[in-house]
Design a protein around this motif. Structure first.
Motif, PDB file in Angstrom:
ATOM      1  N   ILE A 153     -30.314 -14.991 -59.884  1.00 38.98           N
ATOM      2  CA  ILE A 153     -31.484 -15.247 -59.144  1.00 38.98           C
ATOM      3  C   ILE A 153     -31.270 -14.652 -57.665  1.00 38.98           C
ATOM      4  N   GLN A 154     -31.885 -13.441 -57.379  1.00 34.05           N
ATOM      5  CA  GLN A 154     -31.762 -12.639 -56.037  1.00 34.05           C
ATOM      6  C   GLN A 154     -33.186 -12.450 -55.562  1.00 34.05           C
ATOM      7  N   GLU A 181     -22.917 -20.216 -59.270  1.00 38.77           N
ATOM      8  CA  GLU A 181     -24.407 -19.911 -59.277  1.00 38.77           C
ATOM      9  C   GLU A 181     -25.110 -20.444 -58.110  1.00 38.77           C
ATOM     10  N   THR A 185     -27.010 -17.890 -55.247  1.00 37.03           N
ATOM     11  CA  THR A 185     -28.400 -18.110 -55.280  1.00 37.03           C
ATOM     12  C   THR A 185     -28.802 -18.577 -53.721  1.00 37.03           C
TER      13      THR A 185
END
Length: 284
Positions: A153-154, A181, A185
């Motif tokens: 998630i970028q 994670e 993120t």
């Protein structure tokens, strides 16, 4: 990726790069995970079909997310989304373990000098630091738990639709230590292209959203950033090998882009590594 407009609506059709990948793509596992996430209401394009070389999703309109700090409200919602993703009960058949971190940087630097690569001198000057980074990635303790998650998630894998997130590109999905994670993120949403403009409030908003969504934060520590560091290190090495081969491949990035990726990494990775104590202070 192509947009296909039909009498049944518009679709995003993505052809996968099969000849030049850094990892195995577990198409059935990922598609099952995506379907479960969509059914649970995760804001994302509807997954329509998937096979070994083509992915089809329903087209979603939205604005691209620039590589700069997002709003705290947007970051908070991303945290909530992560908590919801981590609660999904989805079978995952891939039991492969993380590959050992490569430590052949001295040999690669020698080859770069011998072949006259434009960044060879910079690489040679950073070999000891790159070895220290590889040591950190290979030995840093991950506190757990390990969760099934998106893993990437970028900003470039997000849209903004009426100011709210839409999560794209689930191909990297798999099992990952929770701290890695969350750290990856939160940091990616709290900074710009470098590390001079990190917004601590945005970083914290991701974590606050995760807790508000029912998630439990893992212990603070360097493990929060080891996934980001290791991913960038592997990306630089992969591009470096492409440059040493000196052949314009038919798939993947153009050779000029690989050279730029190596140069950016040789300069940026030591900077990131040196800032780890500063980044850990974001967790306090």
């Amino acid at each position: 990726m192509y947009r296909l407009d039909t009498d049944r609506g518009s679709f995003a059709v993505k052809g996968l790069n099969l000849a030049d990948r850094r990892w195995t793509y577990h198409v059935e596992d990922v598609f099952r995970f995506e379907r479960a996430a969509f059914a649970a209401g995760i804001p994302m394009p509807e997954p329509v079909s998937a096979d070994h070389d083509t992915l089809v999703h329903r087209w979603v309109e939205g604005e691209t997310v620039p590589e700069e700090p997002v709003s705290t409200a947007y970051a908070f919602e991303i945290g909530e989304i992560l908590a919801r993703i981590h609660r999904l009960d989805v079978a995952w058949t891939d039991l492969s373990t993380e590959e050992p971190t490569a430590r052949d940087w001295p040999e690669l630097a020698t080859r770069a000098v011998a072949t006259g690569q434009p960044w060879a001198d910079e690489l040679a000057a950073q070999v000891d630091t790159l070895l220290a980074i590889a040591q950190f990635v290979g030995t840093c303790e991950r506190p757990g738990p390990v969760v099934l998650t998106h893993k990437d998630i970028q900003p470039w894998n997000l849209l903004s639709r009426e100011g709210r997130p839409v999560v794209l590109d689930w191909e990297l999905s798999g099992m990952l230590d929770l701290s890695g994670e969350l750290g990856s993120t939160a940091l990616s949403l709290a900074k710009g292209r470098g590390f001079d403009g990190i917004e601590p409030a945005v970083f914290r908003a991701v974590l606050d959203g995760y807790v508000a969504g029912g998630g439990v934060l893992p212990p603070w520590g360097p493990s929060w950033f080891v996934y980001m560091v290791g991913g960038w290190l592997g990306h630089v090495r992969w591009n470096l090998l492409r440059c040493l081969a000196g052949v314009e491949a038919s798939t993947g990035p153009e050779l000029a882009l690989s050279h730029q990726s190596v140069r950016d990494g040789v300069r940026g990775l030591p900077d990131l590594f040196g800032r780890l104590p500063e980044l850990e202070s974001l967790l306090g």
